[in-house]
Design an enzyme around this catalytic site. Structure first.
Site, PDB file in Angstrom:
ATOM      1  N   CYS A  50      11.278 -25.211  -9.777  1.00  0.00           N
ATOM      2  CA  CYS A  50      11.201 -24.879  -8.351  1.00  0.00           C
ATOM      3  C   CYS A  50      11.500 -26.096  -7.472  1.00  0.00           C
ATOM      4  CB  CYS A  50       9.827 -24.310  -8.007  1.00  0.00           C
ATOM      5  SG  CYS A  50       8.453 -25.412  -8.409  1.00  0.00           S
ATOM      6  N   PRO A 111       1.646 -33.479 -15.049  1.00  0.00           N
ATOM      7  CA  PRO A 111       2.100 -33.311 -16.433  1.00  0.00           C
ATOM      8  C   PRO A 111       3.009 -32.111 -16.680  1.00  0.00           C
ATOM      9  CG  PRO A 111      -0.136 -32.480 -16.207  1.00  0.00           C
ATOM     10  CD  PRO A 111       0.266 -33.010 -14.855  1.00  0.00           C
ATOM     11  N   GLN A 116       8.335 -28.524 -18.822  1.00  0.00           N
ATOM     12  CA  GLN A 116       9.534 -27.861 -18.296  1.00  0.00           C
ATOM     13  C   GLN A 116      10.812 -28.494 -18.855  1.00  0.00           C
ATOM     14  OE1 GLN A 116       8.454 -28.481 -14.195  1.00  0.00           O
ATOM     15  NE2 GLN A 116       7.724 -26.391 -13.930  1.00  0.00           N
ATOM     16  N   ALA A 186      -9.246 -15.432  -4.132  1.00  0.00           N
ATOM     17  CA  ALA A 186      -8.273 -15.155  -5.195  1.00  0.00           C
ATOM     18  C   ALA A 186      -6.886 -15.640  -4.804  1.00  0.00           C
ATOM     19  CB  ALA A 186      -8.246 -13.652  -5.489  1.00  0.00           C
ATOM     20  N   GLY A 187      -6.866 -16.679  -3.960  1.00  0.00           N
ATOM     21  CA  GLY A 187      -5.590 -17.244  -3.532  1.00  0.00           C
ATOM     22  C   GLY A 187      -5.041 -18.249  -4.533  1.00  0.00           C
TER      23      GLY A 187
END
Length: 416
Positions: A50, A111, A116, A186-187
């Site tokens: 991203c 980390p 990735q 719950a964000g």
């Protein structure tokens, strides 16, 4: 051939452009094959996250790699070029090692990037776009990233609110796996907290949220239990740790509710971490003997101290990367000498074979064997020393003492 890398990241381009140059996971294999086909070695690895898109190739043509990227995503040269960074040779090695060690990340030392990059390398191997050079480059890079983690404190200190909240809990409770945790909200932040808790062995989590469906979706991933905000008083007494982050304009946990829960817990201590702004937990809760309340301001001061610690560790990490990139380039240069050595040996053996064949033919015609052996030795010696003799003569005529010294050393003339 030489190593080439081009890329766009969070420092050089907007989110809009980063989205346009990103590679979809289901198309990455074909993209790597397409890019590799533009190189003479067939080696290419694409790292696409991203925050960055980077192309690593074993090719001498940087412009061709840029052209391929623009063509693949149907972007204009003028849009892409100002945001691109380009590296060649050792710069490529150093950059990849910095990226994989978290030294080039938005959050210094994070980390996740190493995983990735490893995933990108695996996909390139699956696509068949990795050969000797790229394999060695990435394997060395992973070893260097591990060395940076082992020999520096680059990843030891928490630098995100979620990580800092969990780190604080780890300091207070010797074994997080034995604790019961109540998460309020719950964000994205609470989801990250839950992930850190799960990584630290916490199995008992309850997620309270105004919208139960959002809490249930999160609980499915982490094996937690979803409840509504109205149910908090029933579950609060069971919680050893409470971490809250909602967008509520008013406090969700009051002093009275916490005090009642502590009585039901028979005054076993409770850690409460309020990372919401405005606060989710009344400040007066801190007055309760068995309640240990920390706010986002407390965590922020910890994060600032930890960032200073990471920056200090990063200086040591940069030295490791620089040294290891030099070592890798020594290996690259040794590869470049292999072809020359092979060619020199082949040429010498061809001379030998030609002269031996002539000597055998003369011997078959009745020539004197002793004379033929001496003749063979002399001709072979003259042929083999011709090129070095010419080089020594030319260096002497030019007065090139440096080349003369190198030639003498190569020919073993300066040995005691």
């Amino acid at each position: 051939m030489s190593l080439v890398a081009i890329g766009i990241n969070h420092k050089t381009a907007t989110v809009d452009l980063r989205e346009k140059v990103a590679f979809a996971p289901d198309k990455i294999h074909e993209a790597m094959k397409s890019l590799a086909s533009r190189t003479k070695t067939g080696e290419a690895v694409i790292v696409s996250t991203c925050n960055r898109t980077e192309l690593y190739c074993n090719t001498g043509d940087e412009a061709d790699v840029i052209s391929w990227l623009e063509s693949y995503h149907q972007l204009s040269h003028d849009d892409v070029l100002p945001c691109l960074y380009k590296y060649q040779g050792q710069q490529v090695v150093q950059h990849l090692m910095r990226v994989s060690s978290g030294l080039d990340s938005l959050i210094l030392g994070e980390p996740q990037i190493l995983g990735q990059v490893k995933q990108s390398f695996v996909k390139a191997k699956e696509a068949g776009t990795v050969a000797v050079t790229m394999d060695r480059l990435f394997q060395n890079t992973f070893s260097v990233a591990k060395k940076v983690r082992t020999e520096t404190e680059i990843g030891a200190a928490a630098v995100s609110v979620a990580f800092a909240a969990v780190s604080m809990a780890k300091h207070i409770f010797s074994a997080l796996s034995a604790t019961k945790v109540l998460l309020i909200g719950a964000g994205e932040t609470i989801e990250l907290v839950a992930r850190h808790l799960k990584d630290n062995g916490v199995d008992s989590m309850i997620v309270a949220n105004r919208t139960i469906s959002r809490a249930e979706a999160m609980c499915e991933e982490f094996g937690a239990t979803a409840i509504t905000l109205e149910q908090i008083p029933d579950f609060l007494p069971k919680a050893d740790i409470v971490i809250s982050s909602t967008a509520s304009p008013l406090p969700i946990l009051g002093k009275g509710m916490v005090e009642k829960a502590l009585k039901q817990r028979r005054h076993q201590p409770m850690l409460l971490v309020d990372i919401a702004v405005p606060r989710d937990i009344e400040a007066e809760v801190a007055d309760l003997d068995d309640a240990f309340l920390y706010t986002v301001d407390d965590l922020q001061s910890i994060i600032e101290q930890n960032m200073a610690s990471r920056r200090e560790a990063a200086e040591k990490a940069e030295l490791i990367v620089e040294e290891e990139s030099h070592h890798f380039m020594e290996w690259i240069r040794s590869l470049e000498s292999v072809d020359s050595i092979r060619e020199y040996r082949s040429q010498s053996m061809a001379i030998r074979d030609e002269l031996v064949e002539r000597a055998i033919n003369k011997l078959a015609q009745g020539g004197d064997s002793e004379q033929l052996i001496l003749e063979l030795a002399n001709k072979l010696t003259n042929k083999l020393i011709h090129a070095p003799t010419q080089a020594l003569t030319q260096a002497s005529r030019r007065g090139d003492l440096n080349s003369l010294g190198q030639l003498r050393a190569a020919l073993g003339l300066d040995k005691d």
